[in-house]
Scaffold this active site. Sequence first.
Site, PDB file in Angstrom:
ATOM      1  N   ARG A  40       0.799  -1.219   0.000  1.00 44.40           N
ATOM      2  CA  ARG A  40       0.000   0.000   0.000  1.00 44.40           C
ATOM      3  C   ARG A  40       0.834   1.274   0.000  1.00 44.40           C
ATOM      4  O   ARG A  40       0.665   2.130  -0.866  1.00 44.40           O
ATOM      5  CB  ARG A  40      -0.947   0.007   1.209  1.00 44.40           C
ATOM      6  CG  ARG A  40      -1.952   1.129   1.199  1.00 44.40           C
ATOM      7  CD  ARG A  40      -2.852   1.067   2.420  1.00 44.40           C
ATOM      8  NE  ARG A  40      -3.495  -0.231   2.563  1.00 44.40           N
ATOM      9  CZ  ARG A  40      -4.254  -0.570   3.600  1.00 44.40           C
ATOM     10  NH1 ARG A  40      -4.426   0.280   4.598  1.00 44.40           N
ATOM     11  NH2 ARG A  40      -4.808  -1.754   3.650  1.00 44.40           N
ATOM     12  N   HIS A  86      -7.047  -4.933  -8.451  1.00 46.26           N
ATOM     13  CA  HIS A  86      -6.974  -4.228  -7.155  1.00 46.26           C
ATOM     14  C   HIS A  86      -8.331  -4.308  -6.441  1.00 46.26           C
ATOM     15  O   HIS A  86      -9.227  -3.509  -6.706  1.00 46.26           O
ATOM     16  CB  HIS A  86      -6.591  -2.766  -7.391  1.00 46.26           C
ATOM     17  CG  HIS A  86      -6.069  -2.067  -6.166  1.00 46.26           C
ATOM     18  ND1 HIS A  86      -4.878  -2.423  -5.554  1.00 46.26           N
ATOM     19  CD2 HIS A  86      -6.572  -1.050  -5.441  1.00 46.26           C
ATOM     20  CE1 HIS A  86      -4.667  -1.641  -4.516  1.00 46.26           C
ATOM     21  NE2 HIS A  86      -5.683  -0.787  -4.420  1.00 46.26           N
ATOM     22  N   TYR A 130     -17.631  11.320 -15.388  1.00 46.21           N
ATOM     23  CA  TYR A 130     -17.549  12.513 -16.229  1.00 46.21           C
ATOM     24  C   TYR A 130     -16.148  12.743 -16.805  1.00 46.21           C
ATOM     25  O   TYR A 130     -15.982  13.607 -17.651  1.00 46.21           O
ATOM     26  CB  TYR A 130     -17.956  13.757 -15.442  1.00 46.21           C
ATOM     27  CG  TYR A 130     -19.374  13.722 -14.931  1.00 46.21           C
ATOM     28  CD1 TYR A 130     -20.447  13.584 -15.808  1.00 46.21           C
ATOM     29  CD2 TYR A 130     -19.635  13.821 -13.570  1.00 46.21           C
ATOM     30  CE1 TYR A 130     -21.747  13.546 -15.338  1.00 46.21           C
ATOM     31  CE2 TYR A 130     -20.935  13.788 -13.092  1.00 46.21           C
ATOM     32  CZ  TYR A 130     -21.982  13.645 -13.978  1.00 46.21           C
ATOM     33  OH  TYR A 130     -23.266  13.611 -13.517  1.00 46.21           O
TER      34      TYR A 130
END
Length: 880
Positions: A40, A86, A130
Amino acid sequence: MSDTQTPPSTASGGHIEPRLIELEMSESYLTYALSVIHSRALPDVRDGLKPSQRRILVAMNDLRLRPNAKYRKCANIAGTTSGEYHPHGESVIYPTLVRMAQKFSLRYPLIDGQGNFGSIDGDPPAAMRYTEARMAGPSVEMLTDLDKETVDYQPNYDERLLEPTVLPGRFPNLLCNGSDGIAVGMATSLPPHNLREVSAAIRAVLDDENISIRDLIEHVPGPDFPTGGMIMGRSGIYQAYTTGRGRAIVRARHHVEEGRGKKEQLVFTEIPYQVRKVAIIEKIVEIVKDGRVTGISDVRDESDRDGLRLIVELKKNEDPEVILKQLFQFTPLQSTCSIINLALVDGQPRTLTLRGLIDEFVRHRKVVIRRRTMFLLRKAEERKHIVEGLRIAVDNIDEVIRIIRASADTDEAKRELMSAFTLSLAQAQAIVDMRLGRLTGLEREKLEDEFQKLVAEIADLSDILQRDERVVAIIRDDLDDVEARHGDDRRTEISDIEVDGSFNIEELITEEMMVVTFSRGGYLKRTGLDTYRAQGRGGRGVKGSESKEGDAINRLFLAGTHDYVLFFSNHGKVYWLKVYQIPEGGRTSKGRAIANLIELAPGEEIQSLLRVRNFDEEGFVFFATKAGTVKKTLLEAYSRPKKTGIRAISLEEGDEVVGAALARPGDTILLASAGGRAIHFDEQAARPMGRVSRGVRGMRVNAGDRVVSLIVVPSDVDKDSIGVVTACTNGFGKRTLVSEYPIKGRGGQGVINIKVTERNGPVISFSLTHEGDELMYISSGGMIVRSRVADMRSMGRNTQGVRLVSLKDGDEVVAMQTITAEDLELESRNQSEEDEVGEAGAEVGDGEVVAEGSIDVDDEAQLDDGEDSDDDSGDEEDNS
């Protein structure tokens, strides 16, 4: 649990194992910590990517979103990454994708975004449905040769697919884009750098394995942030490159412009890395509201698509440099960039130097190139083996055709071919699959050419594997190509000016002249010089201090805000303050008690103050006491006083200091007594003494008389043009040329200076003046008068003088101070309006200005009742 007991069973047939909670917590936490570190928070030193970033690029590669492809919805990219590689949800993946596309976050963005991906103002990006994205050029370099077995693969989270553990990394991503992250018990903060500089440094390492970090810094002088700015100093960078940890002070790039109403304004065009512009504006507003910065009138954001432009408008006559330093102290316009070169090396977190980072990149590239070469070599050898079989078939085509026609099926044909021509199964399969068109003469030539090329390719690939210099040459060629495609100029300037992140308070104080006043009651203040306006000789002036009942001002002098003030007490001790540390008060305020600023002993009072600009100046502190003792000590001896003061001079019982001034070799000394006597001698007549010495006799005073003033006459002045002004308590005095005072030996009674009469009163001050200077007088009632020295004509020593100040009944002059022409020039720059000189007034009152006073005829009467006397007999006093 005893040995005879069995573990309790659960209803489902399992069992519970009792464990110490300390052991369970430590093992579980360790597992969690390792997961955070590896999966991570920390980047891999080889490709500079964290697992989430790497998986996003792999998913985009699977979707074929190359720089020449059409943009794809970020929702699709995040969904593919989440579904295939993931397993942490799209809402976690999208912010990572956004940052990889932000030009103000990454020096070389890895993703080419279309749409709203946030702004440097801190505005959030649009929703992923978007926005659209595709890979940027550096990402393609990172993925180059991924299909050539250059890196290891591991199963994905559900073991359906394989994902690369690292990318081939043709682009030096960790050095160029940096990385930051917080793991368990450790953190990384690698700054970005310029690709051209990094490439030069890598080439330098390839050319010289023994190159030092100091030599590498010539190629990589420091970080290069995407937002530009200025790095102050190189020491922190050098520490980070040599140890792996350091810090860089980054300031906003700025310049000064003339704004509306001829007000100056600070214009910021670049800000520190990872600082939001809106945070800067909010902090500026905050410090203006709470009064920490008072010189700002407005702040505006005029940024547009062409670039950043933050305007800080200053009030009239404010010093831009002072405001700038205040902004650097109180706002994020200056920030500290922490450098922690921590990355995963062979799965272990390590702190690396600049050389270590470059070495790990080179090591990774060597592995990738060798593995790619081995892959290509294997493919070439496999193809060569097939072509050899095809050549055999073409050379024996009739027999091959006969065997194939006679065979019952394909498998039998392959077996017969393998037996007849000693072929491998792969060669036999290629012959069986060969089309009849390959039997033409042209195709035979092509087959032969291919075979010769394969032979040459295999030899070249084998040579690469055998010679490390060939691998190094390939790395260098790759760097040249990457640099040519993506290199650009440095954005962040590196200044040689070292800044430690803290601010000297003096940098935030405007350099200006102040009037420092000190009362007999021990009240101290500083007031702006432009508070007092010049008047004609004989005026009554303006109210200069609201004195405490029974108190009176007895010391005043001019000093810059950055100057030092030495306070000499009646006990012969010295205390030390900066002028800006003295409380500022209005013209009528009484100031602050000196006991609140320095620690005085019981019964101790401040008797003399001395202004010092720099303790490194060549010269001495020259003392005079009321008993006529003088002493000369090096100025440097008083540069390190303690909070409780240090001894400045040893005094006889009942004696006290009346004057202290700076003297240099060749200067002369003038002492004046209250009884109207003065003595003039060379400074060399008093030898240098230690700080605690008693001194020697400077002037012999009669019983009831005392020394009141000390003057140091510089050696480079014309004694026929410079004068001294003597002031008496009743407001009378005169100006006399220095040449009128003959230089005699020290220790005598001196010559007549002024006739002490009932009209004049005793002498209270004796001051050196030039033609362009002004004088300030202050009375016990707190009245201050300024007048020009040029208004006073020179008189002989034996004159009574003229009226200097018109005093009220019961008032008397207690101090006089010279304002030099240099100080007057500074005053004219500080004043917002020109001084009104010689202004006529009506009735006299507090705060009013009156007309120039008249002079009586007998004010200038000559004395004729005595000759000058001079006694040069002066023995040195005992020294301690």
